[in-house]
Scaffold this motif. Structure first.
Motif, PDB file in Angstrom:
ATOM      1  N   SER A 138      42.465  36.043  38.382  1.00 39.30           N
ATOM      2  CA  SER A 138      42.620  37.316  39.075  1.00 39.30           C
ATOM      3  C   SER A 138      42.376  38.492  38.131  1.00 39.30           C
ATOM      4  O   SER A 138      41.663  39.444  38.472  1.00 39.30           O
ATOM      5  CB  SER A 138      44.027  37.404  39.671  1.00 39.30           C
ATOM      6  OG  SER A 138      44.288  38.680  40.167  1.00 39.30           O
ATOM      7  N   VAL A 141      38.550  38.592  37.129  1.00 37.57           N
ATOM      8  CA  VAL A 141      37.685  38.990  38.244  1.00 37.57           C
ATOM      9  C   VAL A 141      37.873  40.467  38.572  1.00 37.57           C
ATOM     10  O   VAL A 141      36.898  41.199  38.784  1.00 37.57           O
ATOM     11  CB  VAL A 141      37.956  38.106  39.488  1.00 37.57           C
ATOM     12  CG1 VAL A 141      37.346  38.703  40.738  1.00 37.57           C
ATOM     13  CG2 VAL A 141      37.439  36.705  39.258  1.00 37.57           C
ATOM     14  N   GLU A 142      39.118  40.916  38.612  1.00 35.32           N
ATOM     15  CA  GLU A 142      39.376  42.319  38.933  1.00 35.32           C
ATOM     16  C   GLU A 142      38.770  43.247  37.874  1.00 35.32           C
ATOM     17  O   GLU A 142      38.167  44.273  38.205  1.00 35.32           O
ATOM     18  CB  GLU A 142      40.869  42.562  39.045  1.00 35.32           C
ATOM     19  CG  GLU A 142      41.199  43.961  39.475  1.00 35.32           C
ATOM     20  CD  GLU A 142      42.684  44.163  39.720  1.00 35.32           C
ATOM     21  OE1 GLU A 142      43.092  45.324  39.777  1.00 35.32           O
ATOM     22  OE2 GLU A 142      43.417  43.175  39.861  1.00 35.32           O
ATOM     23  N   THR A 195      34.913  43.187  38.103  1.00 37.39           N
ATOM     24  CA  THR A 195      34.502  43.918  39.303  1.00 37.39           C
ATOM     25  C   THR A 195      34.572  45.428  39.076  1.00 37.39           C
ATOM     26  O   THR A 195      33.651  46.154  39.436  1.00 37.39           O
ATOM     27  CB  THR A 195      35.390  43.526  40.502  1.00 37.39           C
ATOM     28  OG1 THR A 195      35.302  42.124  40.713  1.00 37.39           O
ATOM     29  CG2 THR A 195      34.961  44.256  41.763  1.00 37.39           C
ATOM     30  N   PRO A 201      38.106  46.137  43.452  1.00 35.15           N
ATOM     31  CA  PRO A 201      38.701  44.812  43.632  1.00 35.15           C
ATOM     32  C   PRO A 201      39.221  44.667  45.060  1.00 35.15           C
ATOM     33  O   PRO A 201      39.796  45.589  45.611  1.00 35.15           O
ATOM     34  CB  PRO A 201      39.846  44.779  42.627  1.00 35.15           C
ATOM     35  CG  PRO A 201      39.615  45.920  41.713  1.00 35.15           C
ATOM     36  CD  PRO A 201      38.764  46.914  42.439  1.00 35.15           C
ATOM     37  N   THR A 222      42.195  39.212  45.136  1.00 32.79           N
ATOM     38  CA  THR A 222      42.905  39.229  43.852  1.00 32.79           C
ATOM     39  C   THR A 222      44.381  39.534  44.059  1.00 32.79           C
ATOM     40  O   THR A 222      45.229  38.998  43.338  1.00 32.79           O
ATOM     41  CB  THR A 222      42.282  40.253  42.882  1.00 32.79           C
ATOM     42  OG1 THR A 222      42.240  41.538  43.503  1.00 32.79           O
ATOM     43  CG2 THR A 222      40.885  39.848  42.468  1.00 32.79           C
ATOM     44  N   ASP A 223      44.699  40.365  45.027  1.00 35.33           N
ATOM     45  CA  ASP A 223      46.103  40.649  45.334  1.00 35.33           C
ATOM     46  C   ASP A 223      46.807  39.408  45.867  1.00 35.33           C
ATOM     47  O   ASP A 223      47.945  39.115  45.493  1.00 35.33           O
ATOM     48  CB  ASP A 223      46.216  41.786  46.343  1.00 35.33           C
ATOM     49  CG  ASP A 223      45.701  43.103  45.793  1.00 35.33           C
ATOM     50  OD1 ASP A 223      45.725  43.284  44.560  1.00 35.33           O
ATOM     51  OD2 ASP A 223      45.265  43.945  46.596  1.00 35.33           O
ATOM     52  N   ARG A 270      47.546  36.992  43.086  1.00 35.09           N
ATOM     53  CA  ARG A 270      48.724  37.405  42.300  1.00 35.09           C
ATOM     54  C   ARG A 270      50.022  37.125  43.046  1.00 35.09           C
ATOM     55  O   ARG A 270      51.024  36.761  42.433  1.00 35.09           O
ATOM     56  CB  ARG A 270      48.635  38.881  41.953  1.00 35.09           C
ATOM     57  CG  ARG A 270      47.668  39.127  40.852  1.00 35.09           C
ATOM     58  CD  ARG A 270      47.885  40.482  40.241  1.00 35.09           C
ATOM     59  NE  ARG A 270      46.757  40.756  39.389  1.00 35.09           N
ATOM     60  CZ  ARG A 270      46.017  41.832  39.453  1.00 35.09           C
ATOM     61  NH1 ARG A 270      46.294  42.759  40.323  1.00 35.09           N
ATOM     62  NH2 ARG A 270      45.017  42.009  38.643  1.00 35.09           N
TER      63      ARG A 270
END
Length: 114
Positions: free
Chosen positions: A58, A61-62, A65, A72, A76-77, A80
């Motif tokens: 996460s 990637v965030e 991005t 994002p 991703t949220d 998490r």
């Protein structure tokens, strides 16, 4: 100058995310010989490792991005929200297991002396 500093911080965050993935993979693959930060029952170590893998993915990637100029997304949220309880729950499990193990060791040690 600020842009260079921002890119350096972004690269550091990506490296930290990949480090979390590596550390988590080690715990998932070898739960009986986990990395130093976590000890405890095998299922707890694997949960910690899976949580760290998800958090690292996460984070990386965030950051990548946002470096590319995108926003994002919600995945991703969600990752998490899944990874957080795995990591925190496994740490609590490791603490409880360690206390129980020390209590058993004291009981056995006290029983042998008496």
């Amino acid at each position: 100058m600020t842009e260079v500093f921002d890119r350096a911080v972004d690269l550091l965050v990506v490296a930290m995310g990949l480090g979390c993935v590596w550390l988590g993979c080690r715990a998932v693959v070898r739960p009986r010989r986990p990395p130093e930060p976590i000890q405890g029952p095998v299922w707890g170590v694997r949960a910690w490792g899976l949580g760290f893998v998800l958090l690292g993915i996460s984070l990386a990637v965030e950051t990548v991005t946002s470096m590319a100029g995108g926003q994002p997304g919600w995945p991703t949220d969600v990752i998490r929200w899944v990874a957080g309880p795995l990591v925190v729950g496994s740490i609590v499990t490791a603490i409880v297991a360690g206390r129980q193990q020390r209590r058993r060791a004291r009981t056995v040690k006290g029983g042998q002396q008496g």
